[in-house]
Write an enzyme that holds these catalytic residues in place. Sequence first.
Site, PDB file in Angstrom:
ATOM      1  N   MET A 164       0.843  -1.205   0.000  1.00 28.56           N
ATOM      2  CA  MET A 164       0.000   0.000   0.000  1.00 28.56           C
ATOM      3  C   MET A 164       0.875   1.252   0.000  1.00 28.56           C
ATOM      4  O   MET A 164       0.532   2.257  -0.629  1.00 28.56           O
ATOM      5  CB  MET A 164      -0.939  -0.009   1.207  1.00 28.56           C
ATOM      6  CG  MET A 164      -2.036  -1.052   1.106  1.00 28.56           C
ATOM      7  SD  MET A 164      -3.252  -0.927   2.442  1.00 28.56           S
ATOM      8  CE  MET A 164      -2.282  -1.473   3.858  1.00 28.56           C
ATOM      9  N   TYR A 165       2.007   1.202   0.674  1.00 27.79           N
ATOM     10  CA  TYR A 165       2.932   2.328   0.690  1.00 27.79           C
ATOM     11  C   TYR A 165       3.516   2.570  -0.695  1.00 27.79           C
ATOM     12  O   TYR A 165       3.528   3.701  -1.179  1.00 27.79           O
ATOM     13  CB  TYR A 165       4.046   2.062   1.708  1.00 27.79           C
ATOM     14  CG  TYR A 165       5.134   3.106   1.726  1.00 27.79           C
ATOM     15  CD1 TYR A 165       4.968   4.292   2.431  1.00 27.79           C
ATOM     16  CD2 TYR A 165       6.343   2.896   1.054  1.00 27.79           C
ATOM     17  CE1 TYR A 165       5.977   5.257   2.462  1.00 27.79           C
ATOM     18  CE2 TYR A 165       7.352   3.846   1.081  1.00 27.79           C
ATOM     19  CZ  TYR A 165       7.165   5.027   1.785  1.00 27.79           C
ATOM     20  OH  TYR A 165       8.158   5.965   1.800  1.00 27.79           O
ATOM     21  N   THR A 166       4.004   1.515  -1.337  1.00 29.26           N
ATOM     22  CA  THR A 166       4.594   1.700  -2.662  1.00 29.26           C
ATOM     23  C   THR A 166       3.543   2.163  -3.668  1.00 29.26           C
ATOM     24  O   THR A 166       3.834   2.973  -4.550  1.00 29.26           O
ATOM     25  CB  THR A 166       5.280   0.415  -3.158  1.00 29.26           C
ATOM     26  OG1 THR A 166       4.356  -0.679  -3.116  1.00 29.26           O
ATOM     27  CG2 THR A 166       6.487   0.071  -2.310  1.00 29.26           C
TER      28      THR A 166
END
Length: 258
Positions: A164-166
Amino acid sequence: MTMQATAYARYPSLADRTVLVTGGASGIGAGFVEHFARQGARVAFLDVDADAAQALLEGLADVVHRPLFVACDLTDLEALGQAVARVRAAIGPIAVLLSNAANDLRHEFAQTTPADFDANVAVNLRHHYFAIQAVREDMQALGGGSVICLGSISWMIKNGGYPMYTMAKAAIHGLVAGLARELGRQYIRINCLVPGWVITEKQRRLWLDAEGEAEIARSQCLPGHVMADDLARAALFLAADDSRMITARDFIVDGGWV
């Protein structure tokens, strides 16, 4: 062999300019706050960590304009709007936005819930959009401005462990490209500052081990660690008038990893 100590650039156009940093109490954000304050800018920063903010301010007692800390949870968009208004009232219309705040919390794809997804987007992407929206009229009234969004090489090198961060970081590059033309018509520049593995206190504490050091040595073209100061010096250039005809660009500071 290491380089001898050097005198870094000063940017006269940043003196007295109002600069807003999101997530400015620690890590890369704290580097932004310190470097802009030492250029003579009027700096405000938003964060949820009041203790870290106070420690940062204590180390900046000698600057011309003492930075302004505003406690703010950036996932609360109403609070974000109120914080921007408070900054404007206290130190003037915002000419530079460093949209920095993020959380690279590790997580597993298979266990992600819709609530997890929404919370992660709120922390790592949504506030960028609405912070830019909140400062646009200030920059337009000033005759221009500079927005600097923090991307990441994490999605470029296909890192795992925090999808989700990337995803959010990749989307920031799209946001910069998607706003560049509209903002540019108002002389507002928007660029993406893209860190490699920046060795902050958090990174040392949680993730930098012997294996990580070996990966840095193997992957970077330049030896040594990328530090918050390295990102801050690039941000100074992108905020100053020296970069007046640069927009919609990615500026990667990663020691040559990508």
